[in-house]
Design an enzyme around this catalytic site. Structure first.
Site, PDB file in Angstrom:
ATOM      1  N   CYS A  64      13.560  -4.908  16.768  1.00  0.00           N
ATOM      2  CA  CYS A  64      14.886  -4.304  16.922  1.00  0.00           C
ATOM      3  C   CYS A  64      14.748  -2.954  17.641  1.00  0.00           C
ATOM      4  O   CYS A  64      13.632  -2.482  17.890  1.00  0.00           O
ATOM      5  CB  CYS A  64      15.536  -4.110  15.552  1.00  0.00           C
ATOM      6  SG  CYS A  64      14.776  -2.787  14.568  1.00  0.00           S
ATOM      7  N   CYS A 101      12.719  -0.276  15.593  1.00  0.00           N
ATOM      8  CA  CYS A 101      11.277  -0.509  15.648  1.00  0.00           C
ATOM      9  C   CYS A 101      10.738  -0.219  17.046  1.00  0.00           C
ATOM     10  O   CYS A 101       9.621   0.279  17.192  1.00  0.00           O
ATOM     11  CB  CYS A 101      10.945  -1.931  15.207  1.00  0.00           C
ATOM     12  SG  CYS A 101      11.162  -2.173  13.430  1.00  0.00           S
ATOM     13  N   GLU A 132       7.087  -4.255  11.787  1.00  0.00           N
ATOM     14  CA  GLU A 132       6.478  -3.436  12.839  1.00  0.00           C
ATOM     15  C   GLU A 132       6.304  -1.997  12.373  1.00  0.00           C
ATOM     16  O   GLU A 132       5.241  -1.392  12.543  1.00  0.00           O
ATOM     17  CB  GLU A 132       7.330  -3.447  14.112  1.00  0.00           C
ATOM     18  CG  GLU A 132       7.641  -4.819  14.646  1.00  0.00           C
ATOM     19  CD  GLU A 132       8.959  -5.390  14.111  1.00  0.00           C
ATOM     20  OE1 GLU A 132       9.179  -5.418  12.876  1.00  0.00           O
ATOM     21  OE2 GLU A 132       9.783  -5.823  14.940  1.00  0.00           O
ATOM     22  N   HIS A 153      11.078  -2.805   8.360  1.00  0.00           N
ATOM     23  CA  HIS A 153      10.635  -3.939   9.157  1.00  0.00           C
ATOM     24  C   HIS A 153       9.111  -3.978   9.266  1.00  0.00           C
ATOM     25  O   HIS A 153       8.427  -2.967   9.114  1.00  0.00           O
ATOM     26  CB  HIS A 153      11.263  -3.884  10.542  1.00  0.00           C
ATOM     27  CG  HIS A 153      12.732  -4.191  10.536  1.00  0.00           C
ATOM     28  ND1 HIS A 153      13.492  -4.144  11.663  1.00  0.00           N
ATOM     29  CD2 HIS A 153      13.572  -4.559   9.524  1.00  0.00           C
ATOM     30  CE1 HIS A 153      14.743  -4.474  11.371  1.00  0.00           C
ATOM     31  NE2 HIS A 153      14.813  -4.719  10.070  1.00  0.00           N
TER      32      HIS A 153
END
Length: 170
Positions: free
Chosen positions: A114, A117, A90, A88
């Site tokens: 999420c 993360c 992040e 992801h």
């Protein structure tokens, strides 16, 4: 000819410049445009307490994993869809940072993080999240994310759109 918000005196500073939030969220969106994911393009921008860009990231496969050989599917066999393989935005932004500590930093991200993360955000020392979209707010992943972020003292707020259209000109 006059420019908006400048009056007739061209010796006065501009007043129609974009805010820090507009600037950094724009960088996050621009970063997301680097993603090759055909379904979801997410970007992130990490910023210091004095508004300096520290790192950026977007969702995609880890370095060395060819985006032509790994799957972009969302459904089917877990080993034949993207979810076990993508990183992801992040996490990419956190892992891309090479400058030491992210303690006290802000994270601008186009999609609410999420739970996985959120763990990395908390552990890295980031203290504030500014997000644009929260389309998965009712999923267990985002509910858990918000629970952990709140418990650990990481604040989060929705980005406030100004309605300003940003165009590029010289």
């Amino acid at each position: 000819m006059t420019r908006p918000d400048r009056g007739n005196d061209m010796s006065e500073k501009r007043t129609d410049y974009i805010s820090w939030d507009e600037y950094f969220m724009g960088i996050a969106f621009l970063s997301g445009m680097r993603s090759k994911d055909p379904h979801t393009q997410v970007g992130a921008c990490i910023v210091s307490t004095d508004n300096k860009i520290l790192s950026m990231g977007y969702n995609g496969f880890p370095r060395g994993c060819s985006d032509d050989e790994f799957p972009w599917n969302r459904d089917g066999d877990p080993l034949e869809n993207k979810y076990f393989y993508t990183t992801h935005s992040e996490l990419n932004a956190i892992l891309n940072y090479r400058g030491g500590s992210l303690e006290g930093a802000k994270l601008y991200v186009s999609l609410f993080p999420c739970n996985e993360c959120a763990k990395a955000i908390i552990q890295s020392g980031i203290k504030e999240i500014i997000y644009d979209c929260d389309k998965y707010e009712h999923t267990p992943s985002v509910i858990a994310s918000k629970r952990m972020l709140t418990a650990s003292g990481v604040s989060f707020r929705k980005y406030e759109h100004t309605g300003r259209e940003i165009s590029f000109s010289v």
